[in-house]
Design a protein around this motif. Structure first.
Motif, PDB file in Angstrom:
ATOM      1  N   ARG A  23      38.563  26.202  15.187  1.00 38.21           N
ATOM      2  CA  ARG A  23      38.035  24.910  15.590  1.00 38.21           C
ATOM      3  C   ARG A  23      36.774  25.045  16.637  1.00 38.21           C
ATOM      4  N   ASP A  25      33.697  22.569  17.720  1.00 36.38           N
ATOM      5  CA  ASP A  25      33.287  20.694  17.780  1.00 36.38           C
ATOM      6  C   ASP A  25      32.350  20.713  17.620  1.00 36.38           C
ATOM      7  N   ASP A  26      30.941  21.395  16.821  1.00 42.21           N
ATOM      8  CA  ASP A  26      30.163  20.866  16.886  1.00 42.21           C
ATOM      9  C   ASP A  26      29.140  22.250  16.304  1.00 42.21           C
ATOM     10  N   LYS A  43      32.997  23.204  22.357  1.00 38.16           N
ATOM     11  CA  LYS A  43      34.069  23.740  22.279  1.00 38.16           C
ATOM     12  C   LYS A  43      34.629  24.357  21.385  1.00 38.16           C
ATOM     13  N   TYR A  85      41.635  25.101  24.056  1.00 36.77           N
ATOM     14  CA  TYR A  85      40.084  25.325  23.843  1.00 36.77           C
ATOM     15  C   TYR A  85      39.527  25.992  25.093  1.00 36.77           C
TER      16      TYR A  85
END
Length: 242
Positions: A23, A25-26, A43, A85
């Motif tokens: 994943r 974050d942006d 992240k 992360y």
């Protein structure tokens, strides 16, 4: 035949679960590329059970200029422990001379095999963490030249309605700049003692976006006297009197 089908199924499951483990974050940049003060932090999350490592690679196959020689990632190697992360940043470069327009590029996170130390008949053996790991590629945009958001961001239209005992706001946001931007909106009363905030989302360069918002902190439309468009990183961009 059954062995082949089973093998394909296992390969699919490995790819599927590895893709779920990643994943970020942006997925946008939307910063000035030809400016060393421009940067954005990301992240990368690892929801899996194994340590993962990525090399951050920038490419721009759809541009006539190689943005990998302008944009810089730091650090270039990102190691993420299980259920954790790690962060990296993308930086612009003031030495670049770009036209005043939007540019697209790919942010590639290339998997690197992480060596593991295992015991083998009393001896310690270094082995690679084998398996199929997804190599995420995210298409982002940035821009060249100066942008004056205080002039280029506007509200094209705004209307307040009462719907199901709540105030509904229908508005059109105009972005006259050549850069996309994430926007949110604040609603104030006359004395600015009452506030309601809502997310608008990303508005593309030279684009308009229609949004519908329901307010929770206002009961009467006539109590709303000020609307402010803002960005989380940049702060207030423009204020409008109602």
């Amino acid at each position: 035949m059954y062995v082949k089908i089973f093998g394909l199924l296992m390969l699919y499951l490995v790819v599927f679960f590895n893709s779920l483990a990643f994943r970020i974050d942006d997925i946008n940049f939307d910063q000035r590329i030809d400016d060393s003060s421009s940067y954005k932090e990301y992240k990368v999350f690892n929801d899996g059970m194994n340590k993962v490592r990525y090399k951050v690679v920038i490419s721009s196959p759809n541009e006539d200029i190689d943005l990998s020689k302008i944009l810089t990632a730091y650090p270039k190697i990102v190691t993420v422990d299980p259920k954790s992360y790690a962060s990296f940043k993308l930086f612009g470069n003031s030495k670049a001379k770009l036209e005043k327009r939007e540019y697209s590029f790919n942010l590639n996170l290339m998997p690197i095999v992480v060596p593991t130390l295992q015991k083998n008949e009393g001896k310690k053996t270094i082995r690679g963490n084998a398996g199929v790991v997804i190599s995420p590629t995210i298409t982002m945009t940035g821009y060249g030249g100066e942008v004056d958001l205080s002039k280029d961001i506007n509200i094209g239209s705004i209307e307040f309605k009462k719907e199901k005992n709540r105030i509904k706001v229908e508005m059109e946001v105009e972005n006259g700049s050549h850069s996309a931007i994430e926007l949110a909106v604040k609603f104030y009363n006359k004395s600015k003692t009452k506030l309601d905030t809502r997310l608008i989302g990303r508005v593309g360069g030279l684009k308009k976006k229609k949004v519908e918002i329901f307010l929770e902190n206002f009961d009467k439309e006539e109590d709303i006297k000020t609307v402010i468009l803002y960005n989380t990183n940049l702060g207030d961009i423009k204020e409008f009197a109602i």
